[in-house]
Design a protein around this motif. Structure first.
Motif, PDB file in Angstrom:
ATOM      1  N   UNK A 199      -2.612  12.574  -6.660  1.00 39.46           N
ATOM      2  CA  UNK A 199      -2.700  11.679  -7.857  1.00 39.46           C
ATOM      3  C   UNK A 199      -1.486  10.677  -8.255  1.00 39.46           C
ATOM      4  N   UNK A 200      -0.285  11.152  -7.749  1.00 36.05           N
ATOM      5  CA  UNK A 200       1.090  10.345  -8.025  1.00 36.05           C
ATOM      6  C   UNK A 200       0.767   9.258  -6.899  1.00 36.05           C
ATOM      7  N   UNK A 201       0.405   9.390  -5.617  1.00 39.57           N
ATOM      8  CA  UNK A 201       0.169   8.163  -4.817  1.00 39.57           C
ATOM      9  C   UNK A 201      -0.884   7.272  -5.288  1.00 39.57           C
ATOM     10  N   UNK A 202      -1.863   7.739  -5.845  1.00 39.55           N
ATOM     11  CA  UNK A 202      -2.848   6.813  -6.257  1.00 39.55           C
ATOM     12  C   UNK A 202      -2.673   6.163  -7.794  1.00 39.55           C
ATOM     13  N   UNK A 203      -1.784   6.612  -8.533  1.00 38.72           N
ATOM     14  CA  UNK A 203      -1.232   5.970  -9.726  1.00 38.72           C
ATOM     15  C   UNK A 203      -0.246   4.796  -9.008  1.00 38.72           C
ATOM     16  N   UNK A 204       0.432   5.018  -8.301  1.00 37.86           N
ATOM     17  CA  UNK A 204       1.230   4.115  -7.404  1.00 37.86           C
ATOM     18  C   UNK A 204       0.406   2.861  -6.983  1.00 37.86           C
ATOM     19  N   UNK A 215       1.966  13.508  -0.436  1.00 35.69           N
ATOM     20  CA  UNK A 215       0.613  13.681  -0.799  1.00 35.69           C
ATOM     21  C   UNK A 215      -0.059  15.190  -0.792  1.00 35.69           C
ATOM     22  N   UNK A 216       0.394  16.099  -0.080  1.00 32.59           N
ATOM     23  CA  UNK A 216      -0.272  17.393   0.025  1.00 32.59           C
ATOM     24  C   UNK A 216       0.426  18.126  -1.030  1.00 32.59           C
ATOM     25  N   UNK A 217       1.395  17.918  -1.847  1.00 31.14           N
ATOM     26  CA  UNK A 217       2.004  18.931  -2.810  1.00 31.14           C
ATOM     27  C   UNK A 217       0.892  19.030  -4.075  1.00 31.14           C
ATOM     28  N   UNK A 266       0.840  -0.977   0.054  1.00 29.06           N
ATOM     29  CA  UNK A 266       0.063  -0.031  -0.031  1.00 29.06           C
ATOM     30  C   UNK A 266       0.886   1.239   0.027  1.00 29.06           C
ATOM     31  N   UNK A 267       0.557   2.140  -0.871  1.00 28.60           N
ATOM     32  CA  UNK A 267       1.567   3.166  -1.184  1.00 28.60           C
ATOM     33  C   UNK A 267       1.020   4.522  -0.117  1.00 28.60           C
ATOM     34  N   UNK A 268       2.180   4.932   0.563  1.00 29.40           N
ATOM     35  CA  UNK A 268       1.843   6.035   1.478  1.00 29.40           C
ATOM     36  C   UNK A 268       2.199   7.306   0.991  1.00 29.40           C
ATOM     37  N   UNK A 269       2.940   7.366  -0.305  1.00 33.53           N
ATOM     38  CA  UNK A 269       3.433   8.336  -0.999  1.00 33.53           C
ATOM     39  C   UNK A 269       3.576   8.053  -2.423  1.00 33.53           C
ATOM     40  N   UNK A 270       4.214   8.790  -3.122  1.00 33.81           N
ATOM     41  CA  UNK A 270       4.458   8.283  -4.756  1.00 33.81           C
ATOM     42  C   UNK A 270       5.544   7.420  -4.886  1.00 33.81           C
ATOM     43  N   UNK A 271       6.547   7.162  -3.905  1.00 33.17           N
ATOM     44  CA  UNK A 271       7.450   6.346  -4.026  1.00 33.17           C
ATOM     45  C   UNK A 271       7.966   5.430  -2.673  1.00 33.17           C
ATOM     46  N   UNK A 272       7.082   5.510  -1.767  1.00 35.64           N
ATOM     47  CA  UNK A 272       6.986   4.755  -0.471  1.00 35.64           C
ATOM     48  C   UNK A 272       5.874   4.123  -0.254  1.00 35.64           C
ATOM     49  N   UNK A 324      -3.405  21.749  -9.416  1.00 32.55           N
ATOM     50  CA  UNK A 324      -3.934  20.548  -9.267  1.00 32.55           C
ATOM     51  C   UNK A 324      -3.313  19.803  -8.115  1.00 32.55           C
ATOM     52  N   UNK A 325      -3.966  18.833  -7.424  1.00 29.01           N
ATOM     53  CA  UNK A 325      -3.172  18.083  -6.235  1.00 29.01           C
ATOM     54  C   UNK A 325      -2.530  16.998  -7.037  1.00 29.01           C
ATOM     55  N   UNK A 326      -1.129  17.167  -7.406  1.00 33.42           N
ATOM     56  CA  UNK A 326      -0.504  16.059  -8.017  1.00 33.42           C
ATOM     57  C   UNK A 326       0.060  15.031  -7.148  1.00 33.42           C
ATOM     58  N   UNK A 327       0.198  15.521  -5.944  1.00 36.78           N
ATOM     59  CA  UNK A 327       0.854  14.643  -4.828  1.00 36.78           C
ATOM     60  C   UNK A 327      -0.180  13.247  -4.428  1.00 36.78           C
TER      61      UNK A 327
END
Length: 233
Positions: free
Chosen positions: A158-163, A142-144, A118-124, A153-156
């Motif tokens: 979106x990156x976590x969701x993609x991971x 995630x707050x970026x 389960x991703x907690x951020x885009x690469x963790x 847009x909330x890219x942080x």
């Protein structure tokens, strides 16, 4: 009756003699010497009287002590070549012959399968009680938020969701050290035959670490406006 009086006079006389002898002994105790030693010579009143218990040997400062049985207790003479060296004594048991344990290196670590990540951020991510960061990458918080043109847009998130979507229902194989259970660790991971770090950076969901190997993949993502470098997704 006369015998009793004579006995009393004798006892009194002996008692008086005892008192006199005790007084003479106390008075002369300061100057008494053993009978086998000669009496000290007479001295004038102005001279210092030597100590009665002074050492009888001649202790002259600066003189070396007399050597006794030198050939028995003295160390052997050392020649100009130096001290003679002998071979070390062998160990008492086989434990002394044991070699130190070899510390395993990263390339020797076995791959560990981590299920249900389960991703907690885009690469963790977290899986099976471990917290792993994909080595060679810098994650997107995630707050970026990101800006593209006039859009923010909330890219942080979106990156976590993609991971998470990419890992769903799969297991990552990571090179973890033996004691990785005690702390978070940065490690390279694979998803099947795909390098996880390369996929994240090439799709714009993570930034390449300056000291990592994904610098070229980030350049491609920036040029193609992928992930956080492009429009809202």
């Amino acid at each position: 009756m006369g015998e009793v009086r004579s006995t009393g006079r004798l006892a009194a006389t002996l008692g008086s003699l005892g008192l006199v002898a005790g007084a003479l002994l106390i008075a002369g105790s300061r100057h008494w010497l053993p009978p086998d030693l000669p009496s000290p010579p007479a001295q004038d009143a102005g001279e210092d009287r030597p100590a009665l218990h002074a050492p009888i040997h001649d202790a002259r400062p600066g003189q070396p002590a007399r050597r006794i049985a030198e050939n028995l207790i003295a160390p052997p003479p050392v020649d100009a070549s130096g001290i003679e060296r002998i071979e070390p004594r062998p160990p008492l048991g086989e434990l002394g012959l044991a070699s130190p344990l070899k510390t395993p290196m990263p390339q020797d670590w076995p791959g560990t399968l981590l299920y249900r990540p389960v991703a907690s951020s885009s690469s963790i991510f977290e899986a099976m009680g471990r917290r792993v960061m994909i080595s060679g990458t810098v994650d997107i918080d995630p707050d970026r938020t990101c800006a593209f043109g006039d859009a923010v847009w909330p890219c942080g998130q979106r990156a976590r969701a993609a991971f998470n979507a990419w890992m769903r229902g799969r297991a990552l194989k990571c090179l973890l050290p033996p004691d990785a259970d005690r702390f978070a660790i940065a490690a390279p991971c694979m998803l099947g035959k795909q390098d996880v770090g390369a996929w994240l950076v090439a799709n714009g969901w993570a930034i390449a670490s300056p000291s990592g190997i994904y610098g070229k993949a980030e350049s491609v993502a920036r040029g193609a406006k992928m992930g956080i470098f492009g429009p809202p997704q």
